[in-house]
Enzyme design. Structure first.
Site, PDB file in Angstrom:
ATOM      1  N   GLU A   1      66.005  37.160  55.916  1.00 16.49           N
ATOM      2  CA  GLU A   1      67.157  36.467  56.501  1.00 16.49           C
ATOM      3  C   GLU A   1      66.878  35.917  57.900  1.00 16.49           C
ATOM      4  O   GLU A   1      67.551  36.270  58.869  1.00 16.49           O
ATOM      5  CB  GLU A   1      68.372  37.390  56.537  1.00 16.49           C
ATOM      6  CG  GLU A   1      68.864  37.810  55.167  1.00 16.49           C
ATOM      7  CD  GLU A   1      70.133  38.651  55.216  1.00 16.49           C
ATOM      8  OE1 GLU A   1      70.568  39.031  56.322  1.00 16.49           O
ATOM      9  OE2 GLU A   1      70.687  38.933  54.142  1.00 16.49           O
TER      10      GLU A   1
ATOM     11  N   GLU B   1      68.925  40.648  47.530  1.00 19.72           N
ATOM     12  CA  GLU B   1      70.083  41.458  47.916  1.00 19.72           C
ATOM     13  C   GLU B   1      71.336  40.874  47.281  1.00 19.72           C
ATOM     14  O   GLU B   1      71.542  39.659  47.282  1.00 19.72           O
ATOM     15  CB  GLU B   1      70.296  41.501  49.438  1.00 19.72           C
ATOM     16  CG  GLU B   1      69.267  42.274  50.215  1.00 19.72           C
ATOM     17  CD  GLU B   1      69.551  42.275  51.723  1.00 19.72           C
ATOM     18  OE1 GLU B   1      70.728  42.112  52.117  1.00 19.72           O
ATOM     19  OE2 GLU B   1      68.589  42.420  52.496  1.00 19.72           O
TER      20      GLU B   1
END
Length: 517
Positions: free
Chosen positions: A204, A417
């Site tokens: 991320e 995720e």
């Protein structure tokens, strides 16, 4: 005979723990054949995820030196919902064998974890010393996973820059970080690459740049004073600089892996990017363009360079000279620097155009000239959860996967995720807290959406639930519980399988699945 006895004891202990879940309230598990593992491609893998700072604990043990998160949580405890930190977390560092046993019990194909840079290189560089104890820990973990039939998926950087490099030259604000990052990952490839066949360079990077350098909510906590109450930072420039050096670090890592290790180890490598699906708030041309722009600024910010070698055109136009430029050599290195796309998806947003734009108090947030909301005419974008930012929007998941397929040359995708939390309500008994039926529904809905995207040609090959265990959730501390495994922070960090773990176990064993109302 002794080995056989041990095996029988292990099997009995597994049955006992599964039985404990049934005993809580068997009504939560309504079985059907509507969605099973066999619905997915044969080589599709299912797993769960974690990260080093969020779970390991042992912050000052065996040679590990501080990361920016160790410093941030001590210096700004008021920026963490409960004032907590990851010094202890789940003590995964000490209890990983117990946790791997739970992974095997659930039936995971794969486990995603990250390596703590400052546990391998306490001062951030080889010149500062290599920590053999840190290398030993990850070797033991990897070996334990493999011996239990669980495939490791390893993240090299999950937001925990060594504090030594932050102090020396500002970490990811400085181009020196690229060289030091490559030096660090070279050690990881050398030490672990014979057994690790899938690598994520950076987790991320968009969230790290935005939250850490635009609004200052996470480490290192930098932003302009007019954005948040930060003492240092520049929200108009620093997010873009950090993103640039993250991309170059990623690309240089992929180049190293391909040139030195890939043919020998036979592995693959990619980057994980988190995104919302951006929905036009109203069916107008302005809102539709705003939604595209929002995707460019959040997802395309990283996906465009690693696919095509440069930032999205909209960013070039709106950010101007504050957006760094790639040299021709850098662009060539960056372009195509992935074997797979890692995707983290949780929820969606409504987006509308900002009609009036001021050229003062500039920031990453204002540059895209959009307004993101979670409601339209008082109606939320999806079913609310205990987290005020997360709404259940499985249709957005399908849309994101198909968007990646169409815009980025149909890459291999790993969903690294996907998850939703329950609130950490300390008034609940453990038995009641283990019943997380809403989480089961969330995953069923998202797996159904994933299957639909696959049927339309998206090349998705894996799905990882966030998270394996309840853990330290960054700026939220221990406010939320995402885990399949309940961690009792009030009673010695004891582990208990939640109802979602039992659902996942049944799903992965292809015996049954949860029937949604």
């Amino acid at each position: 005979m002794a080995i056989k006895s041990i095996f029988i004891i292990i099997i009995i202990s597994i049955i006992t723990s599964i039985s404990e879940l049934y005993a809580l309230d068997p009504s939560f598990l309504r079985l059907s054949t509507s969605l099973q593992r066999s619905s997915f491609p044969q080589d599709f893998r299912f797993g769960a995820a974690s990260s080093a700072y969020q779970s390991e604990g042992a912050a000052n043990v065996d040679g590990r030196e501080p990361s920016i998160w160790d410093t941030f949580t001590k210096q700004y405890p008021e920026k963490i919902s409960d004032g907590s930190n990851g010094d202890v977390a789940d003590e995964f560092y000490y209890r990983f064998k117990e946790d791997v046993a739970h992974m095997k019990e659930i039936g995971l194909d794969s486990f995603r974890f990250s390596i703590s840079w400052s546990r391998i290189l306490p001062r951030g560089t080889v010149a500062g010393g290599v920590n053999q104890a840190g290398i030993n820990f990850y070797n033991h973990l990897i070996n334990e996973l493999i011996s239990n039939g669980i495939r490791p998926l390893v993240t090299l950087f999950h937001w925990d820059t060594p504090q030594a490099l932050e102090d020396e030259y500002g970490g990811f604000l400085n181009p020196q970080i690229v060289k030091d990052f490559v030096e660090y990952v070279d050690i990881c490839f050398k030490e672990f690459g014979d057994r690790v066949k899938e690598w994520i360079t950076i987790n991320e990077p968009n969230m790290f740049a935005v939250l850490g350098y635009n609004v200052g909510n996470i480490a290192p906590g930098r932003c302009s004073s007019y954005v948040q109450n930060c003492t240092v930072g520049n929200s108009a420039t620093e997010p873009y600089l950090v993103a640039h050096y993250l991309i170059l670090s990623h690309a240089a890592t992929v180049q190293l892996y391909r040139e030195k290790y890939q043919s020998f180890h036979g592995g693959t490598i990619g980057m994980t990017i988190q995104t919302y699906w951006m929905i036009p708030k109203y069916n107008t041309p302005a809102c539709r363009e705003a939604a595209k722009r929002a995707l460019d600024f959040f997802f395309g910010w990283f996906a465009d360079p690693i696919t095509y070698g440069d930032y999205p055109k909209t960013m070039r136009e709106l950010v101007g000279n504050r957006l760094p430029k790639f040299t021709k050599k850098q662009s060539k290195m960056v372009r195509g620097s992935f074997d797979f796309f890692g995707l983290n998806y949780y929820t969606s947003r409504y987006v509308e155009d900002v009609m009036f734009y001021a050229n003062t108090n500039l920031s990453y947030t204002t540059d895209s000239r959009v307004n993101q909301t979670t409601e339209k005419n008082g109606v939320p974008v999806g079913e609310p959860t205990s987290a005020d930012w997360l709404f259940i929007c499985p249709e957005g998941f399908q849309d994101v996967l198909l968007y990646i397929k169409s815009k980025f040359q149909n890459p291999v995708i790993l969903v690294t995720e996907n998850g939703m939390p329950s609130e950490n309500d300390k008034s609940l008994s453990v038995n009641i807290a283990l019943n997380d039926e809403a989480k089961i529904k969330y995953h069923q809905l998202h797996l159904t959406a994933l299957l639909e995207a696959v049927s339309q040609g998206a090349d998705v090959r894996g799905y990882y639930i966030w998270s394996l265990m309840d853990d330290f959730e960054w700026e939220f501390g221990y406010k939320y519980r995402y885990g399949l495994v309940y961690v009792d922070f009030q009673d010695g960090l004891k582990r208990h399988l939640k109802s979602s773990a039992l659902w996942y176990h049944h799903f992965l064993s292809n015996s049954s699945s949860y029937q949604m109302d």
